[in-house]
Enzyme design. Structure first.
Site, PDB file in Angstrom:
ATOM      1  N   ARG A  51      81.193 100.849   1.773  1.00 13.11           N
ATOM      2  CA  ARG A  51      79.987  99.999   1.784  1.00 13.11           C
ATOM      3  C   ARG A  51      79.584  99.732   3.228  1.00 13.11           C
ATOM      4  NH1 ARG A  51      80.757  94.955   1.679  1.00 13.11           N
ATOM      5  NH2 ARG A  51      82.237  94.937  -0.041  1.00 13.11           N
ATOM      6  N   TYR A 103      52.563  99.831  -3.025  1.00 18.81           N
ATOM      7  CA  TYR A 103      53.331 100.258  -4.197  1.00 18.81           C
ATOM      8  C   TYR A 103      53.587  99.052  -5.112  1.00 18.81           C
ATOM      9  CZ  TYR A 103      57.293 101.737  -7.009  1.00 18.81           C
ATOM     10  OH  TYR A 103      58.133 101.985  -8.061  1.00 18.81           O
ATOM     11  N   ASP A 175      55.713 100.639   6.034  1.00 19.04           N
ATOM     12  CA  ASP A 175      56.204 101.556   5.003  1.00 19.04           C
ATOM     13  C   ASP A 175      55.550 102.907   5.276  1.00 19.04           C
ATOM     14  OD1 ASP A 175      56.630 103.063   2.710  1.00 19.04           O
ATOM     15  OD2 ASP A 175      56.563 101.319   1.370  1.00 19.04           O
ATOM     16  N   LYS A 200      61.079 110.252  -1.549  1.00 18.73           N
ATOM     17  CA  LYS A 200      59.825 111.012  -1.567  1.00 18.73           C
ATOM     18  C   LYS A 200      59.891 112.190  -0.576  1.00 18.73           C
ATOM     19  CE  LYS A 200      58.834 107.907  -4.559  1.00 18.73           C
ATOM     20  NZ  LYS A 200      59.096 106.571  -4.165  1.00 18.73           N
TER      21      LYS A 200
HETATM   22  O1  P1T Z   1      61.482 104.124  -5.619  1.00 24.77           O
HETATM   23  P1  P1T Z   1      62.122 103.628  -4.352  1.00 24.77           P
HETATM   24  O2  P1T Z   1      62.898 104.664  -3.627  1.00 24.77           O
HETATM   25  O3  P1T Z   1      62.885 102.357  -4.550  1.00 24.77           O
HETATM   26  O4  P1T Z   1      60.923 103.284  -3.326  1.00 24.77           O
HETATM   27  C1  P1T Z   1      59.957 102.315  -3.593  1.00 24.77           C
HETATM   28  C2  P1T Z   1      58.672 102.648  -2.872  1.00 24.77           C
HETATM   29  C3  P1T Z   1      58.373 102.008  -1.682  1.00 24.77           C
HETATM   30  N1  P1T Z   1      57.259 102.278  -0.994  1.00 24.77           N
HETATM   31  C4  P1T Z   1      56.367 103.186  -1.427  1.00 24.77           C
HETATM   32  C5  P1T Z   1      55.129 103.457  -0.637  1.00 24.77           C
HETATM   33  C6  P1T Z   1      56.596 103.874  -2.619  1.00 24.77           C
HETATM   34  O5  P1T Z   1      55.691 104.784  -3.018  1.00 24.77           O
HETATM   35  C7  P1T Z   1      57.773 103.590  -3.372  1.00 24.77           C
HETATM   36  C8  P1T Z   1      58.053 104.261  -4.678  1.00 24.77           C
HETATM   37  N2  P1T Z   1      56.913 104.799  -5.271  1.00 24.77           N
HETATM   38  C9  P1T Z   1      56.861 105.452  -6.472  1.00 24.77           C
HETATM   39  C10 P1T Z   1      57.915 105.615  -7.283  1.00 24.77           C
HETATM   40  C11 P1T Z   1      55.535 105.968  -6.828  1.00 24.77           C
HETATM   41  O6  P1T Z   1      55.411 106.824  -7.727  1.00 24.77           O
HETATM   42  O7  P1T Z   1      54.555 105.535  -6.196  1.00 24.77           O
END
Ligand code: P1T
Length: 384
Positions: A51, A103, A175, A200
């Site tokens: 961790r 998001y 972000d 992503k």
């Molecule tokens: O899904 P995660 O890895 O926890 O990330 C969240 C997140 C944060 N910021 C942005 C700009 C994002 O697009 C996302 C996750 N977005 C999707 C799952 C989506 O389809 O838009």
């Protein structure tokens, strides 16, 4: 030549990396272990419990710091857990000014988890620096931006917002998920923290859920590391390996995402059955000049509204797509289509999301790296 002097396309492969100390493995082994032998309490080789740190995660964190031109990288179990760590820098009574186009999961975390701990979030369009400044008061501690925004593809001027953050002694977190560091590097523009859903473009293959933070400042890095270790939402060794492998081809994938994105944005804009198309590469996009100055290209994310503009008009199209997969997420090699109002942004109340343009007919495309003619043929048959 030092590895920190490399160009971006070389940093994706070499940045922060060295052959593994044990046998010279070029890719770091997947150290699938929770703990490490100690010769005497505290007598270890730099790792004591996974961790707190794990060598495969360290390799990923070094790569993240390198490609974002930062100094310290932190890899989390998801993008949202990375955001969670940033908000935990705050204390009850603090306020955050955030973009209103973001998001849905970030909005949900802010409103439904953190507001009950006494943190207040103000959501607003972030084009006018005067309007942002008018929202800042003595309790404001953090400015939160996404650019380009999910899903409306607005572009926020990072340098200008960083100027406001400096003036008022606030943290600026960006972000950078939609752009990736191939297209823009927020720390170079004055941001304090860059955040990614590495799920992503960084991972790039739709096979992990991972989050990332990169900072330059040691004190800030130490605070975030403390929260990461104390809360525990770390990226596991296998996911660290896969994300690192993804990063090594980020530049070649992004080049194709951008080429295909341009072709598809132009195809949609010319289509008689399509209304508005949102893509920052268009010269008449309201923030095109900012995009041109802070991004190296315009990416593969596009949103659009079909003529008719009803929920049914959008659903008919996404159900007919065959090469594009109807799915949450984005940034992988395969093209995906999404319906934000019912999928990624369903947790934002309808009235709130419609204020930023997320109407029921909006469709979002994550354009992959397939042959563009196959993608266009698929859209053609689905739009009809
Ligand atoms: O899904 P995660 O890895 O926890 O990330 C969240 C997140 C944060 N910021 C942005 C700009 C994002 O697009 C996302 C996750 N977005 C999707 C799952 C989506 O389809 O838009």
């Amino acid at each position: 030549m030092s590895k920190s002097d490399l160009k971006f396309n070389s940093k994706t492969i070499h940045g922060g990396q060295q052959p593994d100390a044990a046998y010279g493995a070029v890719m770091p082994p997947i150290y699938q272990t929770s703990t490490y032998a100690q010769s005497t309490p505290g007598g270890h080789k730099g790792y004591e419990y996974s961790r707190s740190a794990n060598p495969t995660r360290t390799a990923l964190e070094n790569a993240l710091a390198s490609i974002e031109n930062g100094t310290y990288g932190l890899a989390f179990a998801s993008g949202l857990s990375a955001i969670d760590a940033i908000i935990k820098l705050l204390t009850p009574g603090d306020e955050v000014v955030s973009t209103n186009d973001l998001y849905g999961g970030s909005y949900r975390l802010f409103k439904q988890v953190f507001e009950k701990f006494g943190i207040t979030f103000h959501f607003m369009g972030m084009q006018s620096m005067d309007a942002i400044e008018a929202k800042i008061n003595a309790k404001t501690k953090l400015l939160w931006i996404e650019t380009p925004t999910n899903p409306m593809m607005n572009v926020i001027d990072i340098k200008a917002v960083a100027g406001l953050a400096k003036k008022h002694d606030l943290l600026l977190a960006v972000d950078n998920t939609f752009a990736s560091p191939y297209l823009q590097r927020p720390l170079d523009l004055g941001a304090d923290i860059v955040m990614h859903s590495a799920t992503k473009y960084l991972g790039g293959h739709s096979d992990v859920v991972v989050g990332a933070l990169v900072v330059k400042d040691k004190e800030l890095a130490d605070k975030l590391y403390f929260i990461q270790n104390a809360s525990g939402a770390v990226c596991g060794p296998m996911d660290s390996f896969l994300t690192l492998r993804g990063i090594k081809t980020l530049h070649v994938r992004m080049q194709r995402h951008c080429e295909n994105g341009k072709l598809i944005a132009e195809y949609l804009a010319d289509h008689p059955k399509i209304g508005k198309v949102y893509w920052p590469g268009f010269e008449d996009h309201p923030n095109h000049q900012i995009a041109k100055s802070q991004m190296d290209d315009y990416g593969g994310m596009i949103s659009f509204v079909p003529n008719g503009s009803s929920y049914e008009d959008a659903i008919k199209i996404v159900e007919k797509l065959k090469v594009f997969t109807l799915a949450e997420s984005l940034g992988g090699v395969e093209s995906l289509a999404g319906h934000p109002a019912s999928m990624t942004h369903a947790s934002i109340p309808k009235a709130e999301r419609e204020k930023s343009g997320v109407v029921d007919a909006l469709i979002r495309l994550s354009v992959g790296i397939e042959d563009a003619s196959d993608l266009i043929a698929d859209l053609e048959q689905a739009i009809g």
